[in-house]
Design an enzyme around this catalytic site. Sequence first.
Site, mmCIF file in Angstrom:
data_model
loop_
_atom_site.group_PDB
_atom_site.id
_atom_site.type_symbol
_atom_site.label_atom_id
_atom_site.label_comp_id
_atom_site.label_asym_id
_atom_site.label_seq_id
_atom_site.Cartn_x
_atom_site.Cartn_y
_atom_site.Cartn_z
ATOM 1 N N SER A 69 0.861 -1.185 0.000
ATOM 2 C CA SER A 69 0.000 0.000 0.000
ATOM 3 C C SER A 69 0.890 1.225 0.000
ATOM 4 O O SER A 69 1.148 1.821 1.038
ATOM 5 C CB SER A 69 -0.859 0.028 1.269
ATOM 6 O OG SER A 69 -1.492 -1.197 1.512
ATOM 7 N N GLU A 70 1.358 1.615 -1.173
ATOM 8 C CA GLU A 70 2.321 2.715 -1.227
ATOM 9 C C GLU A 70 1.746 4.024 -0.720
ATOM 10 O O GLU A 70 2.448 4.793 -0.057
ATOM 11 C CB GLU A 70 2.862 2.897 -2.645
ATOM 12 C CG GLU A 70 3.845 1.831 -3.086
ATOM 13 C CD GLU A 70 3.172 0.566 -3.590
ATOM 14 O OE1 GLU A 70 1.927 0.543 -3.663
ATOM 15 O OE2 GLU A 70 3.882 -0.392 -3.939
ATOM 16 N N ASP A 95 8.571 3.822 -10.894
ATOM 17 C CA ASP A 95 7.379 3.658 -11.724
ATOM 18 C C ASP A 95 6.107 3.521 -10.888
ATOM 19 O O ASP A 95 5.006 3.726 -11.395
ATOM 20 C CB ASP A 95 7.529 2.403 -12.587
ATOM 21 C CG ASP A 95 8.879 2.327 -13.265
ATOM 22 O OD1 ASP A 95 8.912 2.430 -14.490
ATOM 23 O OD2 ASP A 95 9.902 2.162 -12.566
ATOM 24 N N HIS A 139 8.509 -0.747 -15.255
ATOM 25 C CA HIS A 139 9.549 -0.939 -14.235
ATOM 26 C C HIS A 139 10.897 -0.377 -14.677
ATOM 27 O O HIS A 139 11.935 -0.819 -14.182
ATOM 28 C CB HIS A 139 9.751 -2.433 -13.937
ATOM 29 C CG HIS A 139 8.690 -3.058 -13.101
ATOM 30 N ND1 HIS A 139 7.432 -3.311 -13.575
ATOM 31 C CD2 HIS A 139 8.693 -3.504 -11.812
ATOM 32 C CE1 HIS A 139 6.708 -3.894 -12.624
ATOM 33 N NE2 HIS A 139 7.443 -4.021 -11.552
HETATM 34 C C1 LIG Z 1 2.115 -0.776 -7.066
HETATM 35 C C2 LIG Z 1 3.131 -1.846 -6.966
HETATM 36 N N1 LIG Z 1 3.801 -2.014 -5.807
HETATM 37 C C3 LIG Z 1 4.744 -2.959 -5.694
HETATM 38 C C4 LIG Z 1 5.049 -3.793 -6.730
HETATM 39 C C5 LIG Z 1 6.170 -4.831 -6.617
HETATM 40 N N2 LIG Z 1 5.615 -6.183 -6.512
HETATM 41 C C6 LIG Z 1 5.431 -6.951 -7.604
HETATM 42 S S1 LIG Z 1 4.718 -8.415 -7.241
HETATM 43 C C7 LIG Z 1 4.664 -8.042 -5.602
HETATM 44 C C8 LIG Z 1 4.060 -9.013 -4.628
HETATM 45 C C9 LIG Z 1 2.630 -9.300 -4.964
HETATM 46 O O1 LIG Z 1 2.079 -10.194 -4.055
HETATM 47 P P1 LIG Z 1 0.630 -10.773 -4.324
HETATM 48 O O2 LIG Z 1 -0.299 -9.658 -4.649
HETATM 49 O O3 LIG Z 1 0.247 -11.620 -3.184
HETATM 50 O O4 LIG Z 1 0.767 -11.621 -5.658
HETATM 51 P P2 LIG Z 1 1.656 -12.906 -5.898
HETATM 52 O O5 LIG Z 1 2.996 -12.442 -6.331
HETATM 53 O O6 LIG Z 1 1.693 -13.670 -4.632
HETATM 54 O O7 LIG Z 1 0.951 -13.640 -6.991
HETATM 55 C C10 LIG Z 1 5.204 -6.787 -5.364
HETATM 56 C C11 LIG Z 1 5.332 -6.158 -4.021
HETATM 57 C C12 LIG Z 1 4.333 -3.579 -7.938
HETATM 58 N N3 LIG Z 1 4.576 -4.317 -9.017
HETATM 59 N N4 LIG Z 1 3.374 -2.618 -8.003
#
Ligand SMILES: Cc1ncc(C[n+]2csc(CCOP(=O)(O)OP(=O)(O)O)c2C)c(N)n1
Lengths: 338, 338, 327, 327
Positions: A69-70, A95, A139
């Site tokens: 939650s940025e 990004d 990204h």
């Molecule tokens: C707005 C945003 N914040 C952070 C990220 C970096 N990020 C990419 S995947 C991820 C984890 C996601 O976890 P989840 O929603 O549980 O999905 P899963 O990878 O387990 O399928 C993060 C923090 C991003 N891509 N976009």
Amino acid sequence: MARKISMKQAINEALDQEMARDPSVICMGEDIVGGAGGEGERDAWGGVLGVTKGLYAKHGDRLMDTPLSESAYIGAAIGAAACGMRPVAELMFIDFMGVCFDQIFNQAAKFKYMFGGKAETPVVIRAMVGAGFRAAAQHSQMLTPLFTHIPGIKVVCPSTPYDTKGLLIQAIRDNDPVIFCEHKNLYGFEGEVPEASYAIPFGEANVVRDGRDATVVAYGLMVHRALEAAASLAKEGIEIEIVDLRTLSPIDMDTVLDSVTKTGRLVCVDEANPRCSIAADVSAQVAMRAFGALKAGIEMVTPPHVPVPFSPPLEDLYIPSAAQVAAAVRKTLKGGRH
Amino acid sequence: MARKISMKQAINEALDQEMARDPSVICMGEDIVGGAGGEGERDAWGGVLGVTKGLYAKHGDRLMDTPLSESAYIGAAIGAAACGMRPVAELMFIDFMGVCFDQIFNQAAKFKYMFGGKAETPVVIRAMVGAGFRAAAQHSQMLTPLFTHIPGIKVVCPSTPYDTKGLLIQAIRDNDPVIFCEHKNLYGFEGEVPEASYAIPFGEANVVRDGRDATVVAYGLMVHRALEAAASLAKEGIEIEIVDLRTLSPIDMDTVLDSVTKTGRLVCVDEANPRCSIAADVSAQVAMRAFGALKAGIEMVTPPHVPVPFSPPLEDLYIPSAAQVAAAVRKTLKGGRH
Amino acid sequence: MAGNPFPLSKAELLKAYRTMRTIREFEERLHVDFGRGDIPGFVHLYAGEEAAAAGIMIHLGDGDRIASTHRGHGHCIAKGVDVGEMMLEIYGKKGGSCNGKGGSMHIADLSKGMMGANGILGAGAPLVCGAALAAKYRKKGEVAISFVGDGASNQGTFLESLNLAAVWNLPAIFVVENNGYAESTSRDYGVAVDSYVDRAAGFGLPGITVDGTDFFAVYEAAGEIIRRAREGGGPSLLECKMVRFHGHFEGDAQTYRGPGELDDIRANHDCLKKFAAQVTAAGVISADELAPIDREALAVVEDAVARAKAAPLPTVADLTTDVYVSY
Amino acid sequence: MAGNPFPLSKAELLKAYRTMRTIREFEERLHVDFGRGDIPGFVHLYAGEEAAAAGIMIHLGDGDRIASTHRGHGHCIAKGVDVGEMMLEIYGKKGGSCNGKGGSMHIADLSKGMMGANGILGAGAPLVCGAALAAKYRKKGEVAISFVGDGASNQGTFLESLNLAAVWNLPAIFVVENNGYAESTSRDYGVAVDSYVDRAAGFGLPGITVDGTDFFAVYEAAGEIIRRAREGGGPSLLECKMVRFHGHFEGDAQTYRGPGELDDIRANHDCLKKFAAQVTAAGVISADELAPIDREALAVVEDAVARAKAAPLPTVADLTTDVYVSY
Ligand SMILES: Cc1ncc(C[n+]2csc(CCOP(=O)(O)OP(=O)(O)O)c2C)c(N)n1
Ligand SMILES: Cc1ncc(C[n+]2csc(CCOP(=O)(O)OP(=O)(O)O)c2C)c(N)n1
Ligand SMILES: [Mg+2]
Ligand SMILES: [Mg+2]
């Protein structure tokens, strides 16, 4: 010769030293420790590319993993800063600013002015910038111009481990909000870095190469492209002066103007998209303030006005190359007043 | 003489005519109808300043009030556009972009490129821009440079009711995402507008005044400041050419370059903050592409690099004035090659 | 069809199995090829989660839209995106789903109703509200489905979308793929409530939690809420509890996992094994009938890889096209 | 104090009444002066909602932080911000809370723990998470409170903050001021659930709804959740159902209101009338004891207006200061 470490280590060390020095410094971000709530290793990640790895062992819960939650946690860092802390929040990739920009540009950046000077918001937001990771359009952006356009924030983008450590320490000690841009393709780049703590003041560009024929202004990874270009140009007898801006806001136009006054020619290199870019900003200021010194048209070297493509050959074409910088220098040397 | 209407009416008419013409055009935004869910009048507001008032009676539920969730509804407009609709979403104040920017710059702007050309996103996002309303730092910004920096979006900012109608109609018919910037201090400004529907192509600047001595580039409210300046300069025998950019992305540099080639002098006027601004962008492009034509340094007239202040005298000082434009013109006329 | 206790015909069951097996082969192959250094960029594998994609997408046609996540390959395959074009895309080649410009995190095919994998967490949810809104105007009973991870369920974009969908009574479905982790962080650290059903209720949406490794559980729950949405009954949330076989992305050492965790999930929570056990135990499909599908899926993937490796890269001319429809 | 059925002393009751009456006089005066054209910009009045600000803020000290909304005057006054400086600010004068640079929508006084009114809906909630985090580090039992309107409760920033506060177990309180409208839109259009308590539950926060026009109801509920937060018991949500006496902002014709609605809320839901009736009926305070407070509050406001009108405007030198701490 002094110790050599990578830019990644320089960041880690700056954070470590500042956390040790000042108990109001705290860090937060997604997986900056890693393993929270699980059954395996704590400090499992230390950030997505391991930059903060090891800090948890030394500083414990002053490093906080966050939910994804940025807006909430970047905003929390800002709010905590307004209440006396010195938070360093990691936005992972710059990004992602689009989901939390309001907290940065309408809150942190404006508190001091909107509140008539009665607020201080000493927050640092660290974020990876730049292309070359085959990470595609969402990204790989620079986005430095978006932050530089906003009064009230400071924008930093170092090119060496030495500058990185000193500028990050300054960012933490600085009483204004700072966007600290780390080029992901420089994380592995090594250079000499003193172990002792030191701060590099903002608003002081670095003349990384002296030259008489043309001024090349750059920052971040582009400084290295400019240095490469300089090497090949030197073989042709062309000596360029390279100004590494280091901080984009505040910007040290004096150093740029001095150099252009000496060389009479300007090439601005920017990894950001061209429109309303840092390259355009510097070019415009020079065209306004040092027009008389210019012997030829200004050149800008930027990516095309397109998103960052995924496919490696396209991405390589996207990022300004040393060859493009050299070509721009040759072009401005051929140009001249009619 | 043709009918005169206000810029507000021109927007209303453009929306009305396009909704009548094309059933895939829908409108959404906070209180763009008003009175939803209540016991009083429906269409109680027609937008916060009444711009969309009356459209509900004609087009009913194709105008949708939204919850106060810009990410969700601006994103929904974008998603609907990718699925064959032509939504016009209202962001009310452009200052609110910070809570929904990701949907605009990482989604709408990038779909076409990221998906290899296989997507079209014909969405229009209308938003009020500009200072002068005594609405302070979070309701008075221009922010046009932030959008112009991003490849994949188009940015429009008209200065007259005539252009407003034609450009909004074009925006709706255009197959790319468009940020349509409406200067709130021009809503009441009246001008001749044909009743029939017409579209003004993007990327065509308008030379609103011919002159031989200097080129003044402006957009939005600043066009009027330039015109005021022109009137007083004319009394001194100085004839400026005024280029109204109308669309900032795409930008019609050809018209600017032609004019500078003729006049040899350039003043860029921008209501956005100076760093990485439209003024800087145009200045830089001219310094690169028409250096030989320049007889003197470029001048930029912008607000200072500060947030928009509330207090009326401060806000009036913040916004570039006709006097500042005239002074910049005089300065560039005094300047010259050494 | 006496003796078939399942709500699908044998042909449908075989199709579902083929979908899941194709995803599995696709992902396991990427795992190997990434390890070899053949594949550039960030790659997030869907292996282990196949039953969710298959159990949901089997209810959809091309007119139904989905918006996916960074972990999107499974959704793409289940939605009918061409496996060969996907592989070309992941290899950054011409002719890929995005002509090499998008890569793994951005595969899209609007002609199949696939609105894109997405590198921004939560970003698909608003888009799906828009797709559902368009469906509402078109009045053909189409639905739109947003996938989101357990971690991304904390994004404001996603949360706002739940409310918008409820307020506008959209034919939108929000699938939370709860695989227990967001990167290296446990789901229980990032979310303070036990159930996503509660979260949905806070926005006025009906919600349901299912075992996402059980194809039939997903199939039934999804069928019910999709039917409701098609009939104008509005949005719902579906939580699928599932496991991810690989790291967050390729290259992740996964030290955050508990001891024996990976062995356990592969042994006891493999949705493909479960499906095979269920259909063979019921005597509807024999192991011998599944084996050729396994071979075919493997062949499809191997063929895709071979063609991807052989395909030409994009060239400089491709760099600046496709930014705008009109310039 | 036998015969006082209230949880506050007579002195405290008089103080609360004075707070509410000062807010009311302040706002009603702004209404008149805005109508006269004396006041620039957007002005959102808090009249009718005073019991919430007073009933909550009476529990707080200067070390406790609040983040307010566009409708912030009441919060400021109840938090102890100087009424004279506020009026100077609203008039855009030197010496105002923000030296004229902020105006009505940005009044702040960090020395009083008031982190600012805010022109961006929902923006205060993340800031309050940060203030609460700082309080947690300081370990002095301080709390932080975010105010948000019923409409703004649909902002992603606010929703994310509920989760963050729960995950981090912050001493943060989220007050939803539900006055039935977001601009001209009814609360029931914008939010699909009846109760904010349900929404809070979806994030793992305890929630409670009170009659926000009843000072004592607010006082008690707020006291309970603030105490819990101070003791490390974590965040909560408090919904105050209330009425707004004026338009969304000054200049709003309010045609969206039902027939007789405004008369009804002024007659039957005036929190000041209610408070006066409660304390006089209980025989704790007489009408004669309230009257001087009314006169004093009016005098304070009139004095503030007179001084604001007479004060100098900022000058060109002020335009470019206060952007950075260091340049
Ligand atoms: C707005 C945003 N914040 C952070 C990220 C970096 N990020 C990419 S995947 C991820 C984890 C996601 O976890 P989840 O929603 O549980 O999905 P899963 O990878 O387990 O399928 C993060 C923090 C991003 N891509 N976009
Ligand atoms: C992010 C954002 N979106 C929209 C607005 C415009 N706006 C200002 S107040 C308001 C209505 C707020 O309603 P509510 O939250 O219920 O508070 P109330 O005005 O009723 O106190 C709106 C839409 C804004 N200021 N910020
Ligand atoms: Mg997950
Ligand atoms: Mg309200």
